[in-house]
Scaffold this motif. Structure first.
Motif, PDB file in Angstrom:
ATOM      1  N   ILE A 147      19.067 -51.331 -18.829  1.00 47.46           N
ATOM      2  CA  ILE A 147      19.755 -50.285 -19.360  1.00 47.46           C
ATOM      3  C   ILE A 147      18.821 -49.187 -18.623  1.00 47.46           C
ATOM      4  O   ILE A 147      18.228 -48.699 -20.013  1.00 47.46           O
ATOM      5  N   LEU A 148      18.467 -47.892 -17.810  1.00 47.06           N
ATOM      6  CA  LEU A 148      17.426 -46.842 -17.982  1.00 47.06           C
ATOM      7  C   LEU A 148      18.312 -45.683 -18.132  1.00 47.06           C
ATOM      8  O   LEU A 148      19.388 -45.979 -17.863  1.00 47.06           O
ATOM      9  N   GLU A 176      32.474 -45.457 -12.655  1.00 46.40           N
ATOM     10  CA  GLU A 176      32.922 -45.167 -10.904  1.00 46.40           C
ATOM     11  C   GLU A 176      32.155 -46.528 -11.076  1.00 46.40           C
ATOM     12  O   GLU A 176      31.161 -46.752 -11.473  1.00 46.40           O
ATOM     13  N   GLU A 182      28.909 -53.795 -15.678  1.00 43.86           N
ATOM     14  CA  GLU A 182      28.899 -55.290 -15.958  1.00 43.86           C
ATOM     15  C   GLU A 182      27.175 -55.028 -17.054  1.00 43.86           C
ATOM     16  O   GLU A 182      27.590 -56.055 -17.661  1.00 43.86           O
ATOM     17  N   ASP A 246      36.198 -57.950 -14.670  1.00 41.47           N
ATOM     18  CA  ASP A 246      35.470 -56.403 -13.105  1.00 41.47           C
ATOM     19  C   ASP A 246      37.070 -56.309 -13.214  1.00 41.47           C
ATOM     20  O   ASP A 246      37.903 -57.115 -12.813  1.00 41.47           O
ATOM     21  N   ARG A 321      23.825 -37.169 -14.731  1.00 40.85           N
ATOM     22  CA  ARG A 321      22.886 -37.823 -15.840  1.00 40.85           C
ATOM     23  C   ARG A 321      21.643 -36.838 -15.914  1.00 40.85           C
ATOM     24  O   ARG A 321      21.034 -37.272 -14.806  1.00 40.85           O
ATOM     25  N   LEU A 328      15.420 -43.519 -12.696  1.00 42.20           N
ATOM     26  CA  LEU A 328      15.333 -44.634 -12.478  1.00 42.20           C
ATOM     27  C   LEU A 328      15.095 -44.720 -11.076  1.00 42.20           C
ATOM     28  O   LEU A 328      14.702 -45.773 -10.401  1.00 42.20           O
ATOM     29  N   PHE A 332      12.830 -47.969 -10.170  1.00 40.77           N
ATOM     30  CA  PHE A 332      13.082 -48.609  -8.847  1.00 40.77           C
ATOM     31  C   PHE A 332      12.265 -49.152  -7.643  1.00 40.77           C
ATOM     32  O   PHE A 332      10.984 -49.429  -7.511  1.00 40.77           O
ATOM     33  N   ILE A 364      23.972 -45.955  -9.372  1.00 37.47           N
ATOM     34  CA  ILE A 364      22.709 -46.710  -8.915  1.00 37.47           C
ATOM     35  C   ILE A 364      23.029 -47.769  -7.886  1.00 37.47           C
ATOM     36  O   ILE A 364      22.062 -47.585  -7.351  1.00 37.47           O
ATOM     37  N   ARG A 365      24.081 -48.017  -7.704  1.00 38.82           N
ATOM     38  CA  ARG A 365      23.738 -49.404  -6.530  1.00 38.82           C
ATOM     39  C   ARG A 365      23.233 -48.515  -5.678  1.00 38.82           C
ATOM     40  O   ARG A 365      22.783 -49.142  -5.424  1.00 38.82           O
ATOM     41  N   GLU A 368      19.566 -47.390  -5.569  1.00 36.83           N
ATOM     42  CA  GLU A 368      19.586 -49.138  -6.197  1.00 36.83           C
ATOM     43  C   GLU A 368      19.343 -50.017  -3.960  1.00 36.83           C
ATOM     44  O   GLU A 368      17.397 -49.783  -4.194  1.00 36.83           O
ATOM     45  N   LYS A 422      33.319 -51.212  -2.556  1.00 30.86           N
ATOM     46  CA  LYS A 422      32.800 -52.653  -1.780  1.00 30.86           C
ATOM     47  C   LYS A 422      33.311 -53.417  -0.883  1.00 30.86           C
ATOM     48  O   LYS A 422      34.064 -54.395  -0.865  1.00 30.86           O
TER      49      LYS A 422
HETATM   50  N1  ATP Z   1      21.518 -47.379 -15.886  1.00 31.14           N
HETATM   51  C1  ATP Z   1      20.524 -48.149 -14.874  1.00 31.14           C
HETATM   52  N2  ATP Z   1      19.277 -48.752 -15.004  1.00 31.14           N
HETATM   53  C2  ATP Z   1      18.905 -49.387 -14.249  1.00 31.14           C
HETATM   54  N3  ATP Z   1      19.299 -50.145 -13.129  1.00 31.14           N
HETATM   55  C3  ATP Z   1      20.819 -50.118 -13.743  1.00 31.14           C
HETATM   56  C4  ATP Z   1      21.488 -48.890 -14.390  1.00 31.14           C
HETATM   57  N4  ATP Z   1      22.561 -48.938 -13.972  1.00 31.14           N
HETATM   58  C5  ATP Z   1      23.173 -49.756 -13.176  1.00 31.14           C
HETATM   59  N5  ATP Z   1      21.895 -50.387 -12.770  1.00 31.14           N
HETATM   60  C6  ATP Z   1      21.707 -51.058 -11.266  1.00 31.14           C
HETATM   61  O1  ATP Z   1      22.571 -50.930 -10.763  1.00 31.14           O
HETATM   62  C7  ATP Z   1      23.554 -52.049  -9.986  1.00 31.14           C
HETATM   63  C8  ATP Z   1      24.982 -51.957 -10.406  1.00 31.14           C
HETATM   64  O2  ATP Z   1      25.028 -52.477 -11.566  1.00 31.14           O
HETATM   65  P1  ATP Z   1      27.158 -52.935 -12.030  1.00 31.14           P
HETATM   66  O3  ATP Z   1      26.717 -53.541 -11.349  1.00 31.14           O
HETATM   67  O4  ATP Z   1      26.710 -53.028 -13.456  1.00 31.14           O
HETATM   68  O5  ATP Z   1      27.364 -51.651 -12.164  1.00 31.14           O
HETATM   69  P2  ATP Z   1      29.418 -51.560 -12.317  1.00 31.14           P
HETATM   70  O6  ATP Z   1      29.608 -50.260 -12.556  1.00 31.14           O
HETATM   71  O7  ATP Z   1      29.940 -52.942 -12.356  1.00 31.14           O
HETATM   72  O8  ATP Z   1      29.480 -51.622 -10.193  1.00 31.14           O
HETATM   73  P3  ATP Z   1      31.078 -52.174  -9.351  1.00 31.14           P
HETATM   74  O9  ATP Z   1      32.112 -50.910 -10.118  1.00 31.14           O
HETATM   75  O10 ATP Z   1      30.534 -51.731  -8.503  1.00 31.14           O
HETATM   76  O11 ATP Z   1      31.268 -53.398  -9.823  1.00 31.14           O
HETATM   77  C9  ATP Z   1      22.886 -53.063 -10.565  1.00 31.14           C
HETATM   78  O12 ATP Z   1      22.032 -54.040  -9.507  1.00 31.14           O
HETATM   79  C10 ATP Z   1      22.473 -53.181 -11.961  1.00 31.14           C
HETATM   80  O13 ATP Z   1      21.184 -53.986 -12.190  1.00 31.14           O
END
Ligand code: ATP
Ligand code: MG
Length: 453
Positions: A147-148, A176, A182, A246, A321, A328, A332, A364-365, A368, A422
């Motif tokens: 986690i960055l 959100e 996850e 989840d 943030r 980030l 990426f 972040i998704r 990415e 999603k």
């Molecule tokens: N702080 C972070 N640093 C690096 N990568 C991150 C970070 N936060 C999220 N990601 C990346 O962003 C993507 C989404 O993260 P994740 O699936 O954990 O989010 P989520 O909150 O579970 O999303 P959802 O609510 O859609 O299920 C993943 O590919 C994860 O690796």
């Protein structure tokens, strides 16, 4: 510019003067005549490079004191560059010194030119090493179990993860979509004593209720039509490890009750079974819904909510943030450009501005995905706002008629809502304030496929 600090350890007065005279133009010189004064200077001044005469008092004719000085220096600063000065033709001493960690050696009589060259190179290597270490330290400070984040909000998330990891209490992770829920759950698991056990994730919103029950609790053979064999549920499969639930807000009342029973006494009953089975799996849960509202509407049991949320972790949206968005984005970009194009790329100034201006509803998704797509689309070394599909609305809609502009805007909004939910159509429709059939029509008209996530 300030001169680099050089420590000369030499007991011969004549040589001392000579070296000082020859080197003080380029370096700030410190001089020591024995081991103790040398260490004193080392501690106070931290010179990067040191020249060391091997024959030092009290036994100037042997190398014993010199070697001890070398060992002490490196014990104090393992990255110090020590250049050993030996008496004539004492090659074996020089090699022994290298074996003990000296950087290089020179034999007397000294030639000033050689000495300068070696010292210069030693400073160059010393600086490179230190810069490299600095960089590593910085990155290490920013990443916590993948986690960055440098923002103060994320630093405190990391602290909480560390604290809860050593316990077995359930943790409720709120944030959100795409904020890393996850990833956070995985971090808790990897920092816990259960790290060698399984980590299983299940999306309660993605599985129809009748299937979800047997998915979670398992079933006995013949429990329902189609149940030809006995099957273990995810809770049992997570024995000794962690189960990540989840979209917990989507759980039906019946399953909420069953889950509560498990959390209270760690017993489950498979569908169609009579036996109570003891399971030791830690439960982590997450939701991107406003749980308070779900509670108020009576769609979620309060007792379950309090059980699950003994500790809650709130993941802030990306736009809040401070400093993390660019960190980030760059991380990426680095990762994908090396993976996909085998060479690094950078953002244009405009791209950086666009990234900072964007609200990142998909967090972040979204970041990415946009960076990944941009790396594929970008031709040269630079990534532009267009590659990121972050051109301003004016640029995007300018030159079109009102009808096209309206359509483009509609498409943007639908795509964002779909991503945020999603691909869940009922939720997307409700976020957009239209009916589900209305959304179908819209998707057809805009040419968006229904499984677009
Ligand atoms: N702080 C972070 N640093 C690096 N990568 C991150 C970070 N936060 C999220 N990601 C990346 O962003 C993507 C989404 O993260 P994740 O699936 O954990 O989010 P989520 O909150 O579970 O999303 P959802 O609510 O859609 O299920 C993943 O590919 C994860 O690796
Ligand atoms: Mg998730």
């Amino acid at each position: 510019m300030e001169k680099d600090k050089l420590l000369i350890i030499e007991d011969d007065a004549e040589l001392q003067t000579q070296m000082k005279w020859g080197l003080s133009k380029a370096y700030q010189i410190f001089q020591a005549e024995d081991r103790f004064s040398a260490l004193e200077i080392l501690k106070n001044e931290h010179p990067l490079v040191i020249t060391l005469d091997l024959g030092l008092p009290p036994k100037p004719d042997s190398t014993e004191e010199g070697f001890q000085t070398l060992v002490d220096i490196l014990g104090h600063d393992a990255m110090a560059k020590v250049i050993v000065i030996t008496g004539q033709h004492k090659k074996e001493n020089a090699l022994a010194a290298i074996g003990r960690g000296a950087y290089d050696f020179l034999s007397k009589p000294l030639h000033l030119e050689d000495l300068r060259l070696i010292i210069d190179r030693a400073f160059y290597v010393a600086r490179l090493e230190r810069e490299h270490r600095e960089l590593q330290k910085q990155v290490q400070g920013y990443v916590f179990e993948k986690i960055l984040g440098t923002s103060s909000q994320m630093q405190s998330v990391f602290e909480t993860i560390d604290k809860v990891a050593t316990t077995d209490v359930p943790v409720l992770i709120l944030g959100e979509s795409g904020t890393g829920k996850e990833l956070t759950a995985r971090a808790i698991h990897s920092r816990s004593a259960r790290q060698k056990g399984p980590f299983l994730a299940i999306d309660c919103g993605a599985i129809p209720e009748n299937l979800l029950e047997s998915e979670l609790f398992g079933h006995e053979k013949g429990a329902f039509t189609g149940a030809h064999i006995q099957r273990l549920g995810r809770i049992e499969a997570a024995q000794g490890g962690t189960l990540f639930l989840d979209e917990i807000g989507e759980l039906s009342p019946n399953l909420q009750a069953k889950l509560l029973r498990y959390l209270q006494d760690q017993q489950i009953e498979r569908v169609g079974g009579r036996e109570q089975i003891f399971v030791d799996a830690r439960v982590l849960a997450a939701t991107n819904r406003d749980l308070d509202q779900v509670l108020k509407d009576g769609r979620f049991r309060e007792d379950l909510y309090y059980r699950l949320g003994v500790v809650t972790i709130n993941l802030p949206p990306l736009r809040e943030r401070e400093g993390d968005i660019l960190l980030l984005a760059k991380a990426f970009l680095q990762r994908f450009s090396l993976e996909i194009k085998k060479r690094s790329k950078t953002f244009t100034t405009q791209a950086i501005q666009a990234i900072e201006r964007h609200a990142w509803p998909g967090n972040i998704r979204e970041l990415e995905n946009r960076v990944k797509r941009a790396v594929i689309m970008a031709d040269g070394k630079k990534v532009t706002p267009k590659d990121l599909e972050l051109t301003s609305s004016y640029e995007r809609y300018h030159g079109h008629g009102l009808k096209e502009a309206r359509e483009a805007l509609e498409k943007d909004m639908v795509m964002i809502a779909l991503a945020r939910n999603k691909g869940h159509l009922t939720r997307t429709a409700s976020e957009l304030g239209i009916s589900r059939p209305g959304l179908y029509d819209l998707l057809d008209r805009l040419g968006i496929s229904r499984d677009k996530g």
